[in-house]
Design an enzyme around this catalytic site. Structure first.
Site, mmCIF file in Angstrom:
data_model
loop_
_atom_site.group_PDB
_atom_site.id
_atom_site.type_symbol
_atom_site.label_atom_id
_atom_site.label_comp_id
_atom_site.label_asym_id
_atom_site.label_seq_id
_atom_site.Cartn_x
_atom_site.Cartn_y
_atom_site.Cartn_z
ATOM 1 N N GLU A 1 0.790 -1.243 0.000
ATOM 2 C CA GLU A 1 0.000 0.000 0.000
ATOM 3 C C GLU A 1 0.820 1.290 0.000
ATOM 4 O O GLU A 1 0.335 2.322 0.476
ATOM 5 C CB GLU A 1 -0.903 -0.007 1.242
ATOM 6 C CG GLU A 1 -0.170 0.144 2.598
ATOM 7 C CD GLU A 1 0.142 -1.162 3.308
ATOM 8 O OE1 GLU A 1 0.254 -2.200 2.626
ATOM 9 O OE2 GLU A 1 0.292 -1.151 4.536
ATOM 10 N N ASN A 2 2.029 1.310 -0.557
ATOM 11 C CA ASN A 2 2.841 2.535 -0.596
ATOM 12 C C ASN A 2 1.981 3.737 -0.972
ATOM 13 O O ASN A 2 1.172 3.665 -1.890
ATOM 14 C CB ASN A 2 3.943 2.399 -1.636
ATOM 15 C CG ASN A 2 4.618 1.050 -1.584
ATOM 16 O OD1 ASN A 2 5.166 0.678 -0.565
ATOM 17 N ND2 ASN A 2 4.533 0.301 -2.676
ATOM 18 N N GLU B 1 -5.560 -2.683 -0.512
ATOM 19 C CA GLU B 1 -4.446 -1.720 -0.560
ATOM 20 C C GLU B 1 -4.976 -0.293 -0.601
ATOM 21 O O GLU B 1 -4.423 0.603 0.035
ATOM 22 C CB GLU B 1 -3.528 -1.989 -1.762
ATOM 23 C CG GLU B 1 -2.989 -3.422 -1.866
ATOM 24 C CD GLU B 1 -2.386 -3.974 -0.584
ATOM 25 O OE1 GLU B 1 -1.860 -3.188 0.229
ATOM 26 O OE2 GLU B 1 -2.456 -5.202 -0.380
HETATM 27 N N1 TRP Z 1 1.159 -4.410 3.837
HETATM 28 C C1 TRP Z 1 1.008 -5.421 2.823
HETATM 29 C C2 TRP Z 1 -0.479 -5.756 2.820
HETATM 30 O O1 TRP Z 1 -0.956 -6.543 3.542
HETATM 31 C C3 TRP Z 1 1.804 -6.652 3.119
HETATM 32 C C4 TRP Z 1 3.110 -6.786 2.431
HETATM 33 C C5 TRP Z 1 3.365 -6.602 1.126
HETATM 34 C C6 TRP Z 1 4.325 -7.235 3.002
HETATM 35 N N2 TRP Z 1 4.669 -6.919 0.876
HETATM 36 C C7 TRP Z 1 5.271 -7.305 1.984
HETATM 37 C C8 TRP Z 1 4.709 -7.598 4.273
HETATM 38 C C9 TRP Z 1 6.577 -7.726 2.226
HETATM 39 C C10 TRP Z 1 6.014 -8.021 4.520
HETATM 40 C C11 TRP Z 1 6.932 -8.083 3.495
HETATM 41 O O2 TRP Z 1 -1.242 -5.129 2.176
HETATM 42 ZN ZN ZN Z 2 -2.578 -5.043 4.318
#
Ligand code: TRP
Ligand code: ZN
Length: 881
Positions: free
Chosen positions: A268-269, A302
């Site tokens: 979700e950047n 996201e």
């Molecule tokens: N925040 C992401 C989600 O759940 C999860 C995620 C994406 C992530 N890439 C990752 C967590 C790499 C650890 C490592 O939407």
């Molecule tokens: Zn998430």
């Protein structure tokens, strides 16, 4: 790769950051072999911290230069210990300039800045930003970012980062640049850049307040015919969040970028979501109904993070469920609302319940069990779990069940009013829910602090003369690692009472009329609830809509279950009654199979299945769910000593019996549920295809030739991937003579579609006829690639986690293979290796012979001198007592 002893990090040791960062200016000279990163930070001492040293994290970086307030620091001005760079005696206000080098093309871990199919991609959550530059890489340090990207224009024509594009141009010598500014302060884990050869589908979209936002979906050339569903899903997500929660997109531009090399589903950047291609690319030719639904859910997930995660973020990684549990809950509600109909919603809910039971309950009962808000970890990447995500979502759902939809919305509003722009804790969310509703939710905290799946035991007593029905509910929770004793949880138990006619009886407790479903609040170890004015002895429908993530025990008779299976107005419990009927029989059949006895299935059960199958008043999607048997792993979960082969035999027998004894009805269903004409991914068509293909699977489980002919015909004539893989699956499952040729044809037709080739590997990996030797052979196929997570998951992980009979082969060959692959993968990508290592979690539940082999395999991995913290944590927890 670290070789030092892994350190455990504790939640109780949290201290605030010593310095806060106001602005970050990043300059990238992008070169796959040697990228130069210039980082200019303005920082100031944090009044809330007692610590005076500047602390920066860095990993796999080459430090070139370090300047503080314009003065170059020498080796004596700072210390580097492991991943920490410390600067003592720094003034109150500091400008730090840091120049480092990294090698993106050597980054096989896919964390930090890496190269995927020639493109630059980043992944910073949880601790990847420190692999790009030195930084106080922790979520409670929120700063404003400006990013300058420079790269070769021919190879990297597209340069993206978070926020708004403020400048772009040529640099001469074939290079170009782009400058991006993100107006919102954010933690470093939300930073992203993309420098790539990509094309996009784009659209202007009007927001609720009248502003226009530019929406883009970026993919590799040749994939523009597969972006539309993601774009539609994004627009629906934006609308939904406006309507349901009053939350708007806060940027002028929102981008999604798809990459084929990604450790997880998506990220979700801020303003620049990066996705696994699996959750972007779809058209009917290459994607199944499940893929279409997955894309809608993940695009929503996201996008929803923009508020639940980005605008309000986590104080520390122990609070991960604050954003993940809440955002999963939001994407679940979104998917439910998109289906719209109440039975469609129920089917969606049943899917959630199935995942929870199939994956989360076992986690809660194994060596990696942890609370929704863990108290400690070695490697945070190991805690992106079904407990934090899915159980976390159930915990959020319980607020809504207890407070009602409106009360929940009030809590959300207060949460944003209080915490927008902050990094907070799970407790802050709970307080907002409590305060907005004038409720005390102190006891509810135990859902965050206690691990394990609670067991709720129910007993009912009808008093004919008093016309009362007394429901006694008691609760307990089994011990989990580090938590031998548990205190009672605050459990919402939704209850209905069915009369003999099958209709819901009106409910009254203490003179209060409660409609036909009452939410009882179980807060003590044992409580009685007395319903008055109950005209007849009822059948209780307990835990309606799966109102809490618990195991419910009640001594249902077959007759009661059949009654619920035919009549319960709560579709989730109606399905549940069928699951209980099947499970009882599957467990008995397994016992008989283990003893080498003769298997048989009673008419009562077959008749109940017939009734559901042929009930045209029921939604096809619901019928499909109701007819689907519990999986082999769910059966295993109910056994003290697991014997994979008898389980498989029992389940196959039951499938064949249903296929044979309902042959005519299944055939009629197969014919009546066709979806001719143009493909559509609407819920009704998806339901029809699901039921039709389940009918085909049942028919294929019998020796009848006719079923295989149907499967072959469907395989050849299919106009969409759902029907094509269902037919191929039926052929493979039946070990049909036509299967090998069909597999070859399938490969040839979709050779250029990576996501379809993943399916090709996965279908073979999970076939009961595929043994270790066959998997090894598939690993030698030119299309297999150990560096690509999707490929590894589709072949190696599918085999280890979803082919129980072969993985648990009596000679231990599956386990030896597992150890070998975990070790090989660990050298490339610890996150992927660590996920695979979890396949051995429940090793103590198997027969002594299998256990011995499993232990040996675990010890082999644990005995490696060079092992990532990721895998080390998992295998040592598995081996510890
Ligand atoms: N925040 C992401 C989600 O759940 C999860 C995620 C994406 C992530 N890439 C990752 C967590 C790499 C650890 C490592 O939407
Ligand atoms: Zn998430």
């Amino acid at each position: 790769m670290r070789t030092d002893t892994p350190q455990t990090i504790y939640r109780k040791d949290y201290t605030p950051p010593s310095y806060l960062v106001d602005t970050v200016e990043l300059g990238f000279d992008l070169d796959p072999a040697r990228t130069i990163v210039a980082n200019r930070l303005t920082m100031r001492r944090n009044p809330a911290s007692a610590q005076r040293e500047i602390e920066l994290y860095g990993e796999e970086l080459e430090l070139v230069a370090l300047r503080l307030n314009g003065k170059t620091l020498g080796k004596r001005d700072y210390r580097i210990e492991g991943n920490l760079l410390r600067i003592a005696h720094a003034p109150e206000e500091v400008t730090l300039e840091i120049e480092t080098l990294c090698a993106p093309e050597k980054n096989t871990a896919l964390s930090g800045l890496y190269v995927s199919n020639g493109n630059f991609i980043t992944q910073c959550e949880a601790e990847g930003f420190r692999r790009i530059t030195y930084f106080p890489d922790r979520p409670d340090v929120m700063a404003r970012y400006t990013v300058m990207l420079r790269a070769d224009k021919e190879r990297f024509p597209v340069l993206l980062s978070n926020g708004n594009l403020v400048e772009e141009g040529e640099l001469g010598d074939g290079r170009h640049y782009a400058k991006w500014e993100d107006p919102f302060p954010k933690p470093s884990y939300l930073f992203a850049l993309v420098a790539a050869k990509l094309v996009c589908q784009e659209e202007k979209f009007q927001l609720a307040d009248g502003r226009e936002a530019l929406l883009q979906v970026w993919v590799e050339e040749g994939n523009l015919d597969k972006t539309d569903h993601a774009m539609q899903s994004l627009k629906r997500s934006i609308r939904w969040d406006e309507e349901r929660y009053g939350l708007e997109l806060d940027l002028d531009r929102f981008m999604i970028v798809a990459t084929g090399d990604f450790n997880m589903g998506a990220m979700e950047n801020k303003g620049l979501n990066i996705f696994n291609t699996k959750y972007v690319l779809a058209n009917p030719r290459v994607a199944t109904d499940v893929d279409f639904q997955g894309i809608e859910a993940v695009v929503g997930h996201e996008y929803f993070h923009n508020w639940t995660g980005n605008r309000v973020t986590c104080r520390d990684w122990f609070q991960l469920s604050l954003k993940e549990g809440l955002t999963v809950f939001r994407d679940q509600e979104f998917s439910g609302d998109m289906i719209g109909t109440s039975s469609g919603r129920a089917v969606n809910r049943i899917d959630q319940v199935r995942t929870l039971r199939q994956v989360q309950f076992p986690e809660d009962a194994g060596p990696m069990a942890h609370p929704v808000r863990p108290d400690s970890f070695v490697e945070i990447n190991n805690f992106y779990t079904v407990t934090v995500y899915e159980k976390g979502a159930e915990v959020v759902r319980m607020y809504q069940t207890l407070l009602g939809r409106e009360g929940f919305r009030k809590g959300m509003d207060l949460y944003f009013e209080r915490h927008d722009g902050q990094a907070v804790e799970c407790d802050d969310f709970r307080s907002a829910m409590a305060d907005a509703n004038g409720r005390n939710l102190d006891q509810f905290e135990r859902w965050y602090s206690q691990s394990g799946t609670p067991v709720v035991q129910a007993e009912g007593r009808y008093d004919e003369s008093a016309r009362t029905y007394t429901l006694k509910l008691s609760q307990s929770c089994p011990p989990t690692p580090g938590q031998p004793d548990k205190l009672p949880f605050h459990i919402p138990v939704a209850v209905g009472l069915l009369g003999a006619s099958g209709r819901d009886l009106p409910l009254t407790i203490d003179g209060k009329e409660l409609g036909t479903t009452a939410v009882l609040e179980l807060t003590e170890s044992e409580q009685n609830f007395v319903f008055s004015g109950v005209a007849e002895s009822p059948t209780p429908s307990l835990l309606r809509d799966f109102s809490a993530p618990v195991v419910l025990k009640y001594g249902y008779s077959d007759a009661e279950l059949l009654h619920l299976f035919s009549h319960d107005s709560d579709p989730v419990n109606r399905w549940e009654a069928g699951q209980r009927l099947s499970m009882e029989r599957l467990l008995k059949l397994t016992e008989v199979a283990a003893a080498g006895g003769e298997l048989s299935l009673d008419d009562t059960f077959v008749e109940a299945m017939r009734k559901i199958l042929t009930d045209d008043t029921l939604d096809p999607a619901f019928r499909e769910q109701a007819l689907l048997l519990p999986s082999e792993s769910m059966i295993a979960d109910q056994m003290d000593v697991v014997q994979p082969l008898p389980i498989h035999t029992a389940r196959q027998f039951m499938r064949a019996e249903i296929g044979a004894r309902l042959h005519n009805e299944l055939l009629a269903t197969y014919r009546s549920q066709q979806t001719p004409g143009e493909y559509s991914a609407d819920a009704e068509s998806i339901g029809r295809r699901a039921l039709k293909n389940l009918a085909l699977a049942y028919l294929g489980a019998t020796p009848a030739e006719q079923a295989l002919a149907l499967a072959q015909e469907q395989f050849s004539n299919a106009t969409n991937m759902t029907d094509r893989v269902a037919a191929l699956g039926a052929l493979i499952h039946a070990n049909a003579p036509a299967a090998p040729d069909a597999l070859n044809r399938f490969y040839d037709e979709f050779e250029d579609e990576a996501l379809v080739i993943d399916k090709w590997f996965a279908m073979q990996a999970t076939a009961a006829t595929t043994d270790v030797a066959k998997v090894r052979k598939l690993m030698k196929h030119p299309a297999f690639n150990m560096r690509n997570p999707n490929r590894v998951r589709s072949l190696i992980s599918s085999f280890c986690a979803a082919n129980p009979v072969q993985f648990h082969a009596a000679d231990g060959s599956g386990y030896a293979f597992w150890a070998e692959q975990v070790i090989a993968l660990d050298a490339l990508n610890p996150q992927i290796a660590s996920r695979l290592s979890r396949a051995m979690d429940r090793w103590r539940r198997y027969t002594p012979e299998l256990q011995a082999y499993m232990k040996q395999a675990l010890e082999k991995v644990a005995g490696q001198t060079k092992l990532s913290n990721d895998v080390r944590e998992v295998v040592s927890k598995a081996l510890s007592n």
